[in-house]
Motif scaffolding. Structure first.
Motif, PDB file in Angstrom:
ATOM      1  N   THR A  79      60.627  11.557 -16.335  1.00 16.99           N
ATOM      2  CA  THR A  79      60.013  10.259 -16.050  1.00 16.99           C
ATOM      3  C   THR A  79      60.834   9.489 -15.023  1.00 16.99           C
ATOM      4  N   GLU A  80      60.355   8.319 -14.670  1.00 12.43           N
ATOM      5  CA  GLU A  80      61.032   7.506 -13.669  1.00 12.43           C
ATOM      6  C   GLU A  80      62.391   7.020 -14.162  1.00 12.43           C
ATOM      7  N   ASN A  82      64.447   8.705 -15.866  1.00 13.59           N
ATOM      8  CA  ASN A  82      65.296   9.897 -16.036  1.00 13.59           C
ATOM      9  C   ASN A  82      65.339  10.387 -17.474  1.00 13.59           C
ATOM     10  N   ARG A 121      53.787  16.495 -13.034  1.00 12.42           N
ATOM     11  CA  ARG A 121      55.148  16.050 -12.724  1.00 12.42           C
ATOM     12  C   ARG A 121      55.141  14.941 -11.672  1.00 12.42           C
ATOM     13  N   ASN A 122      54.246  15.059 -10.724  1.00 11.75           N
ATOM     14  CA  ASN A 122      54.166  14.034  -9.686  1.00 11.75           C
ATOM     15  C   ASN A 122      53.679  12.703 -10.247  1.00 11.75           C
ATOM     16  N   GLY A 125      56.326  11.290 -12.876  1.00 11.98           N
ATOM     17  CA  GLY A 125      57.576  10.925 -12.230  1.00 11.98           C
ATOM     18  C   GLY A 125      57.588   9.499 -11.719  1.00 11.98           C
TER      19      GLY A 125
END
Length: 367
Positions: A79-80, A82, A121-122, A125
Motif C-alpha cells: 500500500t501507499e 508501505n 498493485r498499481n 499502491g
C-alpha cells in the motif's frame, strides 16, 4: 481365397467408419469448434451436427462460450503507507470471439491473471491501508475497466471483478483490533457518561420539584396556622372583651362604694389563715384603725365614689346572719378573723345599726 476377401471387406468397413468419424462432428451447445485446414484457420463450427472434409480439415479447439469464473490465489500488494497486504480476486469473464481467443493469445486465463495482479498493485499502491479496506467498490470498478479494455482484443469480456479477501499482516491486525476495542470502549464510556449526566439532571430536577413542593406546602401550612392563630386570638380577645364588658356593666349597675372594696379586701384574710401550716393566727387590736386608714386612702381613688346617690341595685343575699357550718379544714384562728372583721365593719360605719351593716356591705360568703 475366401479368407482374403473377408479380410479386405473388413478393412474397407473400418476405413468407411474412420472416414465417417472424421467427416461428422457434433459440437455441444454453448461451444464453438475451430476448424483448420492444413494448419490454417478455415471455419468455426456451430453447436450441433457439422460435416468436415476428412483427413484435410481438423477441429483444432472447442471453445466454451459460457461465462466462466476463475479464482486467483492471494498475491502480496504494497500500500501507499508501505504495508504489505494479501489480496485474492475472483474474475467473471466470457469468450465473445472464439477465433481471437484462440489465435490472439496463447492462454487467455493466465494472461487475465497476470494482468489482474499488475493492475491491482498499481491501484492499491496509491491508497493507504484504511482506504484500501474501505474502498472495495472503487477498486473493483477500476480493475474491471482496465481488464475489459485489455482483454477486448483477445475476444474475452470481463463482466465482473471481486476482491475476495484483503488480509493485512498479523501485527497490523492486532493494532486494528486494539484500535477498534479502544474506539468501542470510548463510545461505551461516552454513552455511560451521557446516561449518568441525564440521570443526575433528572435527579436534580426531581429534588428541585420536591423542594419546591415542600416549601410551598410549608408556606401554606404556616399561612393556615397563622390564620388559625390569628382567628383564635381574635376570638379569645373578643371573648375576654365581652367578659370584661359584662363584669364592668354589672359593677356599674351595682354602683359599689368604698365599703364594698374594703369588704373584698378583708374577705381574703380568712383564706390566708386557712391551711394546715397555720396553727396560730393573732389578730392585732389596731385592725380597726388600719381599716379606717385603708378606707381613707381609697376615698381618693378616681372612678370610685365614696357615697352613691339614688337606689342601688341589690341582690337578695338571704338571711342577714346566716349560720355558717363548721368546715373540717377551718381552724379557731379563722373564727377569730371573722369576728375581727365584723367589729371592724361596725367601727367603720358607726351611724348604721349593727344589724344593717351586713346588708350595706354584703355578707360573708360561706367559707
Amino acid at each position: 481365397m475366401g479368407l482374403a476377401i473377408l479380410i479386405l471387406l473388413a478393412l474397407i468397413f473400418l476405413f468407411v467408419l474412420t472416414v465417417l468419424a472424421k467427416t461428422i462432428r457434433i459440437v455441444p451447445q454453448a461451444r464453438a469448434g475451430i476448424v483448420e485446414r492444413f494448419g490454417k484457420y478455415r471455419t468455426t463450427l456451430n453447436p450441433g451436427l457439422n460435416v468436415v472434409v476428412p483427413f484435410i480439415d481438423k477441429v483444432r479447439y472447442v471453445i466454451d462460450m459460457r461465462e466462466q469464473v476463475v479464482s486467483f490465489p492471494p498475491q502480496p500488494v504494497i500500500t501507499e503507507d508501505n504495508l504489505v497486504v494479501s489480496i485474492d480476486t475472483v474474475i467473471y469473464f466470457q469468450v465473445t470471439d472464439p477465433v481471437a481467443a484462440t489465435y490472439e493469445i496463447a492462454n487467455y486465463i493466465q494472461a487475465i491473471e497476470q494482468l489482474t495482479m499488475t493492475t491491482l498493485r498499481n491501484i492499491v499502491g496509491g491508497m493507504d491501508l484504511e482506504e484500501t479496506l474501505t474502498s472495495r467498490d472503487e477498486i473493483n470498478t477500476r480493475l474491471r475497466g482496465v481488464l475489459d479494455e485489455a482483454t477486448g482484443k483477445w475476444g474475452v469480456r470481463v463482466n465482473r471483478v471481486e476482491l475476495k479477501g484483503i488480509d493485512p499482516p498479523p501485527s497490523i491486525k492486532d493494532s486494528m483490533e486494539k484500535q477498534m476495542r479502544a474506539d468501542r470502549d470510548k463510545r461505551a464510556l461516552i454513552l455511560t457518561a451521557e446516561g449518568q449526566r441525564q440521570s443526575a439532571i433528572l435527579t436534580a430536577e426531581g429534588q428541585k420539584q420536591s423542594a419546591i413542593l415542600t416549601a410551598e406546602g410549608d408556606r401554606e401550612s404556616q399561612i393556615l396556622r397563622a390564620q388559625a392563630d390569628r382567628e383564635s386570638q381574635i376570638l379569645r380577645a373578643q371573648g375576654e372583651g365581652q367578659a370584661i364588658q359584662t363584669v364592668f356593666q354589672a359593677i356599674h349597675d351595682g354602683r359599689p362604694d368604698q365599703s364594698l372594696l374594703a369588704y373584698q379586701y378583708l374577705q381574703m384574710m380568712p383564706r390566708i389563715a386557712e391551711g394546715d401550716a397555720n396553727k396560730v393566727w393573732i389578730v392585732p387590736s389596731e385592725i380597726g384603725k388600719a381599716l379606717e386608714g385603708l378606707g381613707s386612702t381609697m376615698n381618693n381613688l378616681q372612678g370610685i365614689p365614696t357615697e352613691t346617690d339614688g337606689p342601688a341595685k341589690r341582690v337578695d343575699m338571704g338571711p342577714t346572719e346566716p349560720s355558717v357550718p363548721a368546715e373540717p379544714g377551718r381552724s379557731a384562728a379563722g373564727d377569730a378573723v371573722q369576728e375581727a372583721i365584723r367589729e371592724a365593719q361596725r367601727a367603720a360605719n358607726p351611724r348604721r345599726p349593727a344589724g344593717g351593716a351586713a346588708e350595706g356591705a354584703g355578707e360573708d360568703p360561706p367559707a
